[in-house]
Motif scaffolding. Structure first.
Motif, PDB file in Angstrom:
ATOM      1  N   ILE A 233       0.840  -1.207   0.000  1.00 56.50           N
ATOM      2  CA  ILE A 233       0.000   0.000   0.000  1.00 56.50           C
ATOM      3  C   ILE A 233       0.870   1.250   0.000  1.00 56.50           C
ATOM      4  CG2 ILE A 233      -1.711   1.320   1.313  1.00 56.50           C
ATOM      5  CD1 ILE A 233      -2.727  -1.328   2.455  1.00 56.50           C
ATOM      6  N   LEU A 234       1.870   1.263   0.878  1.00 52.35           N
ATOM      7  CA  LEU A 234       2.752   2.434   0.981  1.00 52.35           C
ATOM      8  C   LEU A 234       3.465   2.717  -0.335  1.00 52.35           C
ATOM      9  CD1 LEU A 234       4.600   2.416   4.433  1.00 52.35           C
ATOM     10  CD2 LEU A 234       3.199   4.222   3.453  1.00 52.35           C
ATOM     11  N   LEU A 235       3.932   1.670  -0.984  1.00 56.67           N
ATOM     12  CA  LEU A 235       4.644   1.838  -2.250  1.00 56.67           C
ATOM     13  C   LEU A 235       3.743   2.508  -3.291  1.00 56.67           C
ATOM     14  CD1 LEU A 235       7.193   1.287  -3.930  1.00 56.67           C
ATOM     15  CD2 LEU A 235       6.261  -0.976  -4.458  1.00 56.67           C
ATOM     16  N   ILE A 236       2.512   2.036  -3.398  1.00 56.60           N
ATOM     17  CA  ILE A 236       1.579   2.617  -4.372  1.00 56.60           C
ATOM     18  C   ILE A 236       1.240   4.057  -4.004  1.00 56.60           C
ATOM     19  CG2 ILE A 236      -0.753   2.441  -5.319  1.00 56.60           C
ATOM     20  CD1 ILE A 236      -0.505  -0.613  -4.956  1.00 56.60           C
ATOM     21  N   VAL A 237       1.047   4.314  -2.710  1.00 59.51           N
ATOM     22  CA  VAL A 237       0.698   5.667  -2.263  1.00 59.51           C
ATOM     23  C   VAL A 237       1.831   6.648  -2.558  1.00 59.51           C
ATOM     24  CG1 VAL A 237       0.307   7.080  -0.203  1.00 59.51           C
ATOM     25  CG2 VAL A 237      -0.979   4.963  -0.525  1.00 59.51           C
ATOM     26  N   VAL A 238       3.059   6.245  -2.255  1.00 54.20           N
ATOM     27  CA  VAL A 238       4.203   7.131  -2.510  1.00 54.20           C
ATOM     28  C   VAL A 238       4.349   7.397  -4.009  1.00 54.20           C
ATOM     29  CG1 VAL A 238       6.728   7.265  -2.443  1.00 54.20           C
ATOM     30  CG2 VAL A 238       5.463   6.539  -0.416  1.00 54.20           C
ATOM     31  N   SER A 261      10.044  23.424  -2.556  1.00 50.72           N
ATOM     32  CA  SER A 261       8.793  22.665  -2.643  1.00 50.72           C
ATOM     33  C   SER A 261       9.068  21.173  -2.797  1.00 50.72           C
ATOM     34  CB  SER A 261       7.956  23.158  -3.827  1.00 50.72           C
ATOM     35  OG  SER A 261       7.581  24.504  -3.645  1.00 50.72           O
ATOM     36  N   ILE A 262      10.070  20.841  -3.604  1.00 45.29           N
ATOM     37  CA  ILE A 262      10.435  19.438  -3.798  1.00 45.29           C
ATOM     38  C   ILE A 262      10.947  18.829  -2.493  1.00 45.29           C
ATOM     39  CG2 ILE A 262      12.139  17.933  -4.903  1.00 45.29           C
ATOM     40  CD1 ILE A 262      11.825  19.663  -7.418  1.00 45.29           C
ATOM     41  N   LEU A 263      11.796  19.576  -1.785  1.00 44.25           N
ATOM     42  CA  LEU A 263      12.319  19.066  -0.514  1.00 44.25           C
ATOM     43  C   LEU A 263      11.201  18.895   0.508  1.00 44.25           C
ATOM     44  CD1 LEU A 263      15.676  21.058  -0.195  1.00 44.25           C
ATOM     45  CD2 LEU A 263      15.390  18.612  -0.644  1.00 44.25           C
ATOM     46  N   MET A 264      10.232  19.810   0.502  1.00 41.92           N
ATOM     47  CA  MET A 264       9.091  19.675   1.405  1.00 41.92           C
ATOM     48  C   MET A 264       8.291  18.422   1.067  1.00 41.92           C
ATOM     49  SD  MET A 264       7.368  21.044   3.939  1.00 41.92           S
ATOM     50  CE  MET A 264       7.593  22.826   4.022  1.00 41.92           C
ATOM     51  N   LEU A 265       8.080  18.188  -0.217  1.00 47.29           N
ATOM     52  CA  LEU A 265       7.327  17.016  -0.660  1.00 47.29           C
ATOM     53  C   LEU A 265       8.027  15.722  -0.258  1.00 47.29           C
ATOM     54  CD1 LEU A 265       5.188  15.490  -2.317  1.00 47.29           C
ATOM     55  CD2 LEU A 265       6.553  15.969  -4.366  1.00 47.29           C
ATOM     56  N   ILE A 266       9.309  15.628  -0.531  1.00 43.52           N
ATOM     57  CA  ILE A 266      10.004  14.372  -0.259  1.00 43.52           C
ATOM     58  C   ILE A 266      10.204  14.168   1.242  1.00 43.52           C
ATOM     59  CG2 ILE A 266      12.397  15.198  -0.416  1.00 43.52           C
ATOM     60  CD1 ILE A 266      12.922  12.624  -2.114  1.00 43.52           C
ATOM     61  N   THR A 267      10.326  15.266   2.002  1.00 43.84           N
ATOM     62  CA  THR A 267      10.392  15.146   3.463  1.00 43.84           C
ATOM     63  C   THR A 267       9.075  14.609   4.010  1.00 43.84           C
ATOM     64  OG1 THR A 267      11.931  17.006   3.572  1.00 43.84           O
ATOM     65  CG2 THR A 267      10.846  16.380   5.615  1.00 43.84           C
ATOM     66  N   TYR A 268       7.983  15.080   3.439  1.00 37.80           N
ATOM     67  CA  TYR A 268       6.666  14.562   3.834  1.00 37.80           C
ATOM     68  C   TYR A 268       6.574  13.065   3.553  1.00 37.80           C
ATOM     69  CZ  TYR A 268       1.697  13.485   3.471  1.00 37.80           C
ATOM     70  OH  TYR A 268       0.469  12.898   3.607  1.00 37.80           O
ATOM     71  N   LEU A 269       7.063  12.646   2.392  1.00 37.30           N
ATOM     72  CA  LEU A 269       6.997  11.229   2.027  1.00 37.30           C
ATOM     73  C   LEU A 269       7.840  10.375   2.968  1.00 37.30           C
ATOM     74  CD1 LEU A 269       7.221  11.498  -1.872  1.00 37.30           C
ATOM     75  CD2 LEU A 269       5.201  10.967  -0.497  1.00 37.30           C
ATOM     76  N   ILE A 270       9.046  10.841   3.274  1.00 36.94           N
ATOM     77  CA  ILE A 270       9.911  10.105   4.209  1.00 36.94           C
ATOM     78  C   ILE A 270       9.228   9.988   5.569  1.00 36.94           C
ATOM     79  CG2 ILE A 270      11.994  10.359   5.615  1.00 36.94           C
ATOM     80  CD1 ILE A 270      12.770   9.178   3.087  1.00 36.94           C
ATOM     81  N   SER A 271       8.656  11.085   6.039  1.00 41.99           N
ATOM     82  CA  SER A 271       7.984  11.077   7.345  1.00 41.99           C
ATOM     83  C   SER A 271       6.802  10.118   7.336  1.00 41.99           C
ATOM     84  CB  SER A 271       7.505  12.487   7.700  1.00 41.99           C
ATOM     85  OG  SER A 271       8.580  13.399   7.710  1.00 41.99           O
TER      86      SER A 271
END
Length: 452
Positions: A233-238, A261-271
């Motif tokens: 599920i996580l893989l598909i969501v990311v 904006s990109i760093l904010m997005l990828i930080t959100y994904l990591i979190s």
């Protein structure tokens, strides 16, 4: 030997193909400048698994997969693009090699409890990817692909992209090795949660705050789906979040420049990934601890503590809703003689085999407990006495005919049974059934005694 070498070779070729394909996939859903830079570097996770599986033999295949994947994006902007591509491929090969060895040393190659998550992330993701990202970012800057001013931002972005690849794929790999296949119910739940998450992600482009509801939504399956299903599920969501952000990542996280904006997005994904994985691991560990506290160490059936909890629950239901239940107590006839004659180890084996045999032959609604040395209780919810007697007869016959762990030693059990009565408390019911068990012993053993 030849067959083994061929299997290894084909495994490595397949791994290289997966590496190359996942790299192109990541670039196709989102690529930055240069075009081989993406927010989701799944190849890092694949490469770590390859090194874990094949050791140093995997390194040339990882290098080739990286070189051919990176080459198109780096071929147009530098005179020495071959060299710069080779340096990037070297960094992409070095990182998984370091990661696999650090994971082996500090996380024992496992990903099965919350205590592993931090060392796994720090040693497996942060340290190796910082080194490789530093090499790649400086390599890009020296080749004129990016400005030196952007090196720090690129290091962070590359680190997070690699870490995402590892955190998404390695737990998936480990859990698929150890867990059974998902059930149809798990597949249905996975589809439902994935669909809801993707709807939230799509809606967040119109109502940005909805993106923060993805985390609480995914916390629900983190509590009741197994790791390999959850990671799917996580893989598909990311992938969904990155793919929907491909045209303009500022759609969701508009915080200034495109890099910010990109760093904010990828930080959100990591979190998001880190919290969901951590929650799942912690919940699984709690379940294990609960099972350990409620499970008999030797026989692996429920213990006295679990019995107390269950009997009080059944009595409470009987008092409030008049739901009947029956209790049976049984123990092994002449168990002391078995211990004295064959040794305590043989006695332990008898207890373990007996427990497994009885567990297999009770109804799925019944619960078996070990409450003493060779004494067991079976609680039969929503069961009248005559039905409990049928269960007892089945168990007695199965034990007598099938429990043959000691040669030339006939093993039997004596049983007492009663149905709960209006005036019963836990202790009065237990004493009555225990008295019936005693009567079975007095009447010649291998008997069933019951009372209405």
């Amino acid at each position: 030997m030849l067959l083994s070498n061929l299997n290894t070779f084909f495994g490595l070729v397949l791994g290289m193909a997966l590496y190359y394909g996942s790299a192109l996939f990541g670039m196709s859903i989102f690529s930055f400048h240069p075009s081989n830079i993406t927010l989701l570097w799944l190849p890092f996770g694949i490469a770590v698994i390859l090194v874990h599986q094949f050791g140093a033999k995997a390194l040339p295949f990882i290098f080739l997969g990286s070189f051919f994947a990176n080459y198109p994006g780096m071929s147009d902007e530098s005179t020495y693009h071959d060299l710069h591509t080779a340096v990037a491929a070297f960094a992409d090969t070095l990182a998984p090699y370091l990661s696999a060895h650090l994971i082996k040393r500090y996380a024992n190659n496992y990903f099965d409890n919350i205590k592993i998550l931090f060392p796994f992330t720090f040693y497996g993701a942060i340290i190796p990817t910082f080194i490789s990202s530093l090499i790649i970012a400086l390599n890009l800057a020296s080749g004129g692909y990016i400005r030196y001013f952007d090196v720090c931002g690129f290091i962070l972005m590359l680190m997070f992209a690699d870490a995402l690849g590892l955190l998404l794929l390695y737990p998936l790999y480990e859990s698929y090795k150890t867990l059974s296949k998902p059930t149809s119910k798990e597949w249905k739940n996975a589809f439902l949660y994935t669909l809801l998450a993707l709807l939230l992600i799509w809606s967040s482009f119109y109502f940005h705050y909805l993106i923060f509801l993805v985390l609480p939504l995914l916390l629900i399956p983190a509590f009741h789906l197994r790791m390999h299903v959850l990671m799917g599920i996580l893989l598909i969501v990311v992938i969904g979040i990155i793919a929907l952000s491909a045209d303009n990542p500022k759609n969701i996280f508009d915080v200034g420049t495109q890099m910010e904006s990109i760093l904010m997005l990828i930080t959100y994904l990591i979190s998001l990934v880190f919290v969901i994985i951590g929650t799942s691991l912690h919940h699984a560990e709690l379940i294990i601890n609960i099972n350990l506290t409620n499970t008999d160490n030797l026989t692996k059936v429920k213990n006295v503590k679990a019995y107390k909890e269950r009997i009080n629950e059944l009595i409470s239901n009987f008092e409030r809703y008049k739901i009947p239940f029956s209790m049976m107590i049984f123990d092994i006839d002449d168990f002391k003689m078995i211990n004295d004659t064959h040794g305590h180890r043989a006695g332990d084996i008898v207890l373990m085999e007996l427990s497994a045999l009885v567990q297999k032959n009770v109804r799925h609604t019944d619960t078996l407990f070990r409450v003493g040395g060779e004494e067991f209780v079976i609680l039969c919810p929503n069961t009248a006495l005559h039905d409990a007697i049928d269960v007892a007869n089945k168990i007695k016959n199965v034990v007598e005919n099938e429990l043959t762990v000691i040669p030339n030693q006939r093993i039997t059990i004596s049983i007492g049974i009663s149905q709960v009565k209006e005036e019963d408390a836990e202790d009065t019911l237990y004493r009555r059934v225990d008295g019936l068990l005693y009567q079975s012993k007095q009447n010649g053993k291998n008997k069933i005694t019951f009372s209405h």
